[in-house]
Enzyme design. Structure first.
Site, PDB file in Angstrom:
ATOM      1  N   SER A 202       0.859  -1.254  -0.132  1.00  0.00           N
ATOM      2  CA  SER A 202       0.080  -0.040  -0.161  1.00  0.00           C
ATOM      3  C   SER A 202       0.865   1.307  -0.047  1.00  0.00           C
ATOM      4  CB  SER A 202      -0.913  -0.127   1.291  1.00  0.00           C
ATOM      5  OG  SER A 202      -2.034   0.956   0.882  1.00  0.00           O
ATOM      6  N   HIS A 203       0.700   1.966   1.149  1.00  0.00           N
ATOM      7  CA  HIS A 203       1.448   3.479   1.101  1.00  0.00           C
ATOM      8  C   HIS A 203       2.551   3.378   1.673  1.00  0.00           C
ATOM      9  CE1 HIS A 203      -1.013   2.386   4.496  1.00  0.00           C
ATOM     10  NE2 HIS A 203      -0.330   3.113   5.207  1.00  0.00           N
TER      11      HIS A 203
ATOM     12  N   ASP B  13      -2.467   6.538  -3.419  1.00  0.00           N
ATOM     13  CA  ASP B  13      -1.176   5.724  -2.921  1.00  0.00           C
ATOM     14  C   ASP B  13      -0.606   4.767  -3.481  1.00  0.00           C
ATOM     15  OD1 ASP B  13      -3.153   3.984  -2.802  1.00  0.00           O
ATOM     16  OD2 ASP B  13      -2.589   3.016  -0.580  1.00  0.00           O
TER      17      ASP B  13
ATOM     18  N   ASP C  18      -0.843   1.384  -4.276  1.00  0.00           N
ATOM     19  CA  ASP C  18      -1.532   0.444  -4.916  1.00  0.00           C
ATOM     20  C   ASP C  18      -3.115   0.955  -5.335  1.00  0.00           C
ATOM     21  OD1 ASP C  18      -2.462   0.805  -2.347  1.00  0.00           O
ATOM     22  OD2 ASP C  18      -3.388  -1.448  -2.489  1.00  0.00           O
TER      23      ASP C  18
ATOM     24  N   ASP D 200      -5.671   2.467  -3.982  1.00  0.00           N
ATOM     25  CA  ASP D 200      -6.813   2.225  -3.257  1.00  0.00           C
ATOM     26  C   ASP D 200      -7.421   3.606  -2.430  1.00  0.00           C
ATOM     27  OD1 ASP D 200      -5.133   1.644  -1.336  1.00  0.00           O
ATOM     28  OD2 ASP D 200      -6.174  -0.246  -0.863  1.00  0.00           O
ATOM     29  N   ARG D 201      -6.220   4.194  -2.104  1.00  0.00           N
ATOM     30  CA  ARG D 201      -6.597   5.580  -1.283  1.00  0.00           C
ATOM     31  C   ARG D 201      -6.738   6.714  -2.009  1.00  0.00           C
ATOM     32  NH1 ARG D 201      -3.537   5.119   4.535  1.00  0.00           N
ATOM     33  NH2 ARG D 201      -3.949   2.768   4.953  1.00  0.00           N
TER      34      ARG D 201
ATOM     35  N   LYS E 254     -11.394  -0.411  -1.629  1.00  0.00           N
ATOM     36  CA  LYS E 254     -11.639   1.115  -1.900  1.00  0.00           C
ATOM     37  C   LYS E 254     -11.035   1.586  -2.860  1.00  0.00           C
ATOM     38  CE  LYS E 254      -7.618   1.380   1.667  1.00  0.00           C
ATOM     39  NZ  LYS E 254      -7.530   1.129   3.013  1.00  0.00           N
TER      40      LYS E 254
HETATM   41  C1  G1P Z   1      -4.886   0.856   8.171  1.00  0.00           C
HETATM   42  C2  G1P Z   1      -5.856   1.879   8.336  1.00  0.00           C
HETATM   43  C3  G1P Z   1      -7.164   1.187   7.736  1.00  0.00           C
HETATM   44  C4  G1P Z   1      -6.948   0.533   6.360  1.00  0.00           C
HETATM   45  C5  G1P Z   1      -5.519  -0.189   6.487  1.00  0.00           C
HETATM   46  C6  G1P Z   1      -5.053  -0.722   4.998  1.00  0.00           C
HETATM   47  O1  G1P Z   1      -4.977  -0.174   9.075  1.00  0.00           O
HETATM   48  O2  G1P Z   1      -6.145   2.287   9.365  1.00  0.00           O
HETATM   49  O3  G1P Z   1      -8.329   2.062   7.867  1.00  0.00           O
HETATM   50  O4  G1P Z   1      -8.148  -0.429   5.990  1.00  0.00           O
HETATM   51  O5  G1P Z   1      -4.702   0.675   6.907  1.00  0.00           O
HETATM   52  O6  G1P Z   1      -5.267   0.522   4.051  1.00  0.00           O
HETATM   53  P1  G1P Z   1      -4.158  -0.085  10.615  1.00  0.00           P
HETATM   54  O7  G1P Z   1      -2.816   0.110  10.379  1.00  0.00           O
HETATM   55  O8  G1P Z   1      -4.792   0.867  11.218  1.00  0.00           O
HETATM   56  O9  G1P Z   1      -4.651  -1.521  11.119  1.00  0.00           O
HETATM   57 ZN    ZN Z   2      -3.349   1.218  -0.457  1.00  0.00          ZN
END
Ligand code: G1P
Ligand code: ZN
Length: 539
Positions: free
Chosen positions: A111-112, A273, A275, A277-278, A372
């Site tokens: 992800s990010h 981000d 991938d 999704d954000r 997302k």
């Molecule tokens: C975090 C975000 C959550 C999101 C997840 C994946 O998870 O808070 O909303 O779904 O990344 O992108 P966390 O690190 O809080 O468990």
């Molecule tokens: Zn992501």
């Protein structure tokens, strides 16, 4: 076909969003293979089925994809749909699974989180509805990973440079255009003519952060909607995200924030981000908090062709501000509160109980996919701006004047000692029963609990999903441990205060929340216990 002997790793438990570790952990001999074989062992339908495969292009993406293709062939998968150059965004994978009736899909991404040899890597399995595997599946994979003693693989390498079909043993590998199906889906949902016209007289800027959405943005914003090249920042994906973090926040997307808060700022700014999704959304001199974005999208969805007939309901993750609940009440549709993590929205979407959903962590989407979807949320905003003829600031002010404003902020204490973090949680949990009625800093606590979710669709129960403390004033704080970190523990403190429709909506966010933050710190001894004077990240 070969069977390779292996020994189990003990740490392959998927978190909030798949298995995420340092790249060096994934690069260990057999590490990825053990997890992937555990997946094939648990998800029997993949034998003879279709698997969608792709990632955000980060370092190790190519190696992992080649490994998974060989293992898929050896495990009897009939067909793999893989993105050209191994690229697919998370929402595109979700759409492709649904569109092609695939058995499931694998997304390679952290992800990010930053990429590269010193960064992070991850793998996530999505099921037939296009959404993240439910806990029942990820738990079974983890159990299997603890006892696995061999994995299957085959010979063969497939170049991912050219579109078309090839084979590895009996398995067909289709290298597909990562963008085409997804772009067509977006064009079917939105009023592209209206957005194109709006872009004729307004300026936008989109920052892909050298991550996966670059090619998607070029096609959708550039080619189909006519936004000029100047509108597109950092749209060439690179294995180390141009040396940055593909995390759209004021620190890592500072170039975008500088433009949006600078002289002659464009009318609209956005970023996604690693991938895809954000999303974040900005107007000239204004940042839209993701919780507000969800509420605005819910309130204005009927202006967008795909949602013209209204929405069935709204869901938000528990720590997300309650702004969306107020909109749902006004629309007369249900609002659901789910645990953090996209997988919990899947049943509600499949059952048609909700149409839009979102999380405070910059994630928003609808029933068009089961993930997302960053570009979708950005297109929602563009379509709403085009339909209403207002600026981002005007849309926000109008929203608060109608529904009230939920001042909101998240304070993260990153990579703190895991025992200290657990102790902060235990300190608060131990007091929950005694808190209602207590007064401090002029606020009275109305309720406090540890959040348990009862899924109204399948009856499953998820416990210990975060600690909530609610106040008479409509304020709230929530505390939970992150489930996506790769080292130490991350504590998240979510703060919220409500200002009614006729109240003062122009206060400084942190100042407005300082009372609730002080109460949270007093009750939990947070800063003292984790030895930090201040949060590492405030968003
Ligand atoms: C975090 C975000 C959550 C999101 C997840 C994946 O998870 O808070 O909303 O779904 O990344 O992108 P966390 O690190 O809080 O468990
Ligand atoms: Zn992501």
């Amino acid at each position: 076909m070969q069977t390779i002997t292996t020994t189990p790793f003990t740490d392959q438990k998927p978190g909030t969003s798949g298995l995420r570790k340092r790249t060096v952990v994934f690069a260990q001999e057999h590490y990825l293979e053990n997890f992937v074989q555990s997946l094939f062992d648990v998800v029997g339908e993949l034998r003879g089925g279709t698997l969608v495969l792709g990632g955000d292009g980060r370092f190790h993406n190519d190696v992992a994809i080649a490994t998974i293709i060989r293992m898929a062939a050896a495990n009897g998968v009939a067909r793999v749909l893989v993105g050209q150059h191994g690229i697919l965004s998370t929402p595109a994978v979700s759409h492709l699974i649904r569109h092609h009736g695939a058995t499931g899909g694998i997304v390679l991404s952290a992800s990010h989180n930053p990429g590269g040899p010193e960064g992070d890597f991850g793998i996530k399995y999505n099921v037939g509805n296009g959404g993240p595997a439910p806990t029942s599946v990820t738990d079974a994979i983890f159990e299997r990973s603890k006892v696995i003693d061999s994995y299957k693989t085959a010979e063969g390498d497939v170049p991912l440079t050219e579109l078309g079909e090839q084979s590895v043993g009996d398995m067909m590998v289709c290298v597909i255009d990562p963008v085409a199906d997804y772009a067509a889906l977006m064009e079917s949902l939105f009023d592209f003519d209206a957005i194109r016209n709006w872009l004729g007289t307004h300026a936008m800027v989109f920052d892909a952060m050298h991550a996966v959405t670059g090619p998607y943005a070029r096609e959708i914003f550039g080619r189909r909607l006519g936004a000029g090249e100047g509108a597109l920042m950092n749209c060439d994906p690179s294995p180390d995200f141009g040396g940055g973090h593909p995390d759209p926040n004021p620190v890592y997307a500072s170039a975008l924030f500088d433009r949006m808060f600078g002289e002659d700022a464009p009318d609209f700014g956005a970023a996604s981000d690693g991938d895809g999704d954000r999303n974040i959304v900005l107007g000239r001199g204004v940042y839209v908090s993701p919780s507000d974005s969800l509420a605005v999208i819910a309130a204005n969805a009927h202006l967008v062709p795909a949602y013209r007939d209204g929405i069935a309901g709204v869901a938000r993750s528990m720590p997300t501000s309650r702004a969306a609940d107020v909109v749902a009440a006004a629309l007369g549709v249900p609002a659901f509160e789910t645990p953090t993590g996209w997988k919990y929205f899947g049943n509600l979407l499949d059952a048609g109980r909700i149409t839009v959903c979102g999380e405070e962590s910059a994630g928003t989407s609808s029933d068009h996919v089961r993930e997302k979807d960053g570009l979708w949320a950005i297109l929602m905003w563009l379509n709403i701006l085009a339909a209403r003829g207002l600026t981002v600031t005007e849309v926000l002010h109008d929203h608060w004047a109608t529904y009230g404003r939920h001042y909101y902020s998240r304070h993260d204490y990153e990579e703190v000692d895991a025992n200290a973090a657990r102790s902060v949680m235990a300190t608060l949990e131990g007091q929950l029963a005694d808190l209602p009625g207590r007064e401090s800093h002029g606020e009275r606590i109305s309720a406090a609990d540890s959040f348990t979710y009862h899924d109204p669709v399948d009856g499953s129960v998820a416990q210990n999903q975060g600690l909530r403390v609610m106040f008479d004033s409509g304020a709230r704080f929530v505390m939970r441990l992150s489930g996506t970190g790769t080292s130490g523990a991350t504590l998240r403190l979510y703060l919220e205060a409500y200002e009614p429709a006729d109240g003062d909506h122009a206060q400084d966010v942190q100042a407005r929340l300082s009372r609730i933050a002080a109460i949270a710190d007093e009750l939990t001894a947070l800063r003292k216990t984790v030895f930090r004077d201040a949060p590492s990240v405030v968003s």
